[in-house]
Design an enzyme around this catalytic site. Sequence first.
Site, PDB file in Angstrom:
ATOM      1  N   CYS A 152       0.812  -1.215   0.000  1.00  0.00           N
ATOM      2  CA  CYS A 152       0.000   0.000   0.000  1.00  0.00           C
ATOM      3  C   CYS A 152       0.849   1.270   0.000  1.00  0.00           C
ATOM      4  O   CYS A 152       0.351   2.346  -0.329  1.00  0.00           O
ATOM      5  CB  CYS A 152      -0.936   0.001   1.210  1.00  0.00           C
ATOM      6  SG  CYS A 152      -1.982  -1.472   1.299  1.00  0.00           S
ATOM      7  N   HIS A 173      -3.549   6.812   2.925  1.00  0.00           N
ATOM      8  CA  HIS A 173      -3.939   5.541   2.326  1.00  0.00           C
ATOM      9  C   HIS A 173      -5.314   5.160   2.847  1.00  0.00           C
ATOM     10  O   HIS A 173      -5.588   5.219   4.039  1.00  0.00           O
ATOM     11  CB  HIS A 173      -2.913   4.470   2.678  1.00  0.00           C
ATOM     12  CG  HIS A 173      -3.367   3.081   2.368  1.00  0.00           C
ATOM     13  ND1 HIS A 173      -3.859   2.734   1.130  1.00  0.00           N
ATOM     14  CD2 HIS A 173      -3.437   1.963   3.132  1.00  0.00           C
ATOM     15  CE1 HIS A 173      -4.192   1.457   1.147  1.00  0.00           C
ATOM     16  NE2 HIS A 173      -3.957   0.961   2.353  1.00  0.00           N
ATOM     17  N   ASN A 204     -10.068  -0.719  -0.036  1.00  0.00           N
ATOM     18  CA  ASN A 204      -8.611  -0.619  -0.011  1.00  0.00           C
ATOM     19  C   ASN A 204      -8.063  -1.072  -1.359  1.00  0.00           C
ATOM     20  O   ASN A 204      -8.113  -2.264  -1.681  1.00  0.00           O
ATOM     21  CB  ASN A 204      -8.069  -1.485   1.124  1.00  0.00           C
ATOM     22  CG  ASN A 204      -6.556  -1.415   1.264  1.00  0.00           C
ATOM     23  OD1 ASN A 204      -5.858  -0.955   0.371  1.00  0.00           O
ATOM     24  ND2 ASN A 204      -6.051  -1.891   2.392  1.00  0.00           N
TER      25      ASN A 204
END
Length: 325
Positions: free
Chosen positions: A113, A252, A282
Amino acid sequence: MIKAVILGTGSCLPEKTLSNADLERIVETSDEWITSRTGIRNRRVAGRDEQNYQLATKAARRALAVTGIEPEELDLIVVATISPHMIMPSTACFVQAELGAVNAFAYDISAACAGFTYGLDLASNYIRNRPDMKILLIGAETLSARVNWEDRNTCVLFGDGAGAVIVAGSNDGRGVFGSNLRADGKLWNLLYMDSPESYNPDLRRDEWQGPFIRMNGSDIFKHAVRLMEDAVTSLLRQHDLTIDDVDLMIPHQANIRILKNLRERLGIPEERVFVNLSQYGNTSAASIPIALDEAHRQGRMARGDIVLLCTFGGGLTWGSLLMRW
């Protein structure tokens, strides 16, 4: 001093939307359970002709269109991804071919990520050494191919998509001016995705259970909030800034409880944090560039604003980055 400036942004989301109600028919879960624990209501899932490199290429074309730069003018293409189209060649090479960016060299990076933030720091350093470079940086994921659809703790979290930026040098005071990137490989087993099973029996892992994303959610939560807070506060101190100097924070998009705790610990108002988690879930390395593109197109950033990126992912990898828009 020449700094790396984002000239244009673009993103691409698959057409198919997978809602919490849809997931109720796939795995033992509920809309209330997912929403209360994650903040996610929908996520996008790739279909035919929406391979990783195809989403990445569409996002790239949209970013190029904003700038007026032609693919032949690009010097470098970097794709941050943990769900590449193939292990070899790189997704970046597929993008180069699709765009016709014949003068660019190309490669992928893997930092989960944190991949896009790592990549933006990388682009900044390239431009510091070669100020005339034009760089295409993409975060692209098709995580729907990498989740175990029988594991309700992970399959509800992840989505597909791509975001892209065009980065070039500028001496007008704007651009990337600080970063704080970190990693801790000792904690790899808190969040990981295994490779396909080895054809060499001597190299097979005894613990191999399939090439899926696996996560220890409670431990990830504790580490994510603490480590991102530290990455942000130490970077701000390094540049004699406080959180009050930040015009917009783009974190994020992992989990709404992580974002809420981080925001409260940093003391930044909700209206100065960009969140689109509920619609996309996500998307790992694509998360921040998709959010950056939406924030840009919504007019959330004015010229000269201080923008803060912060991120956390498998590795463990995490960090923060500051730029003047």
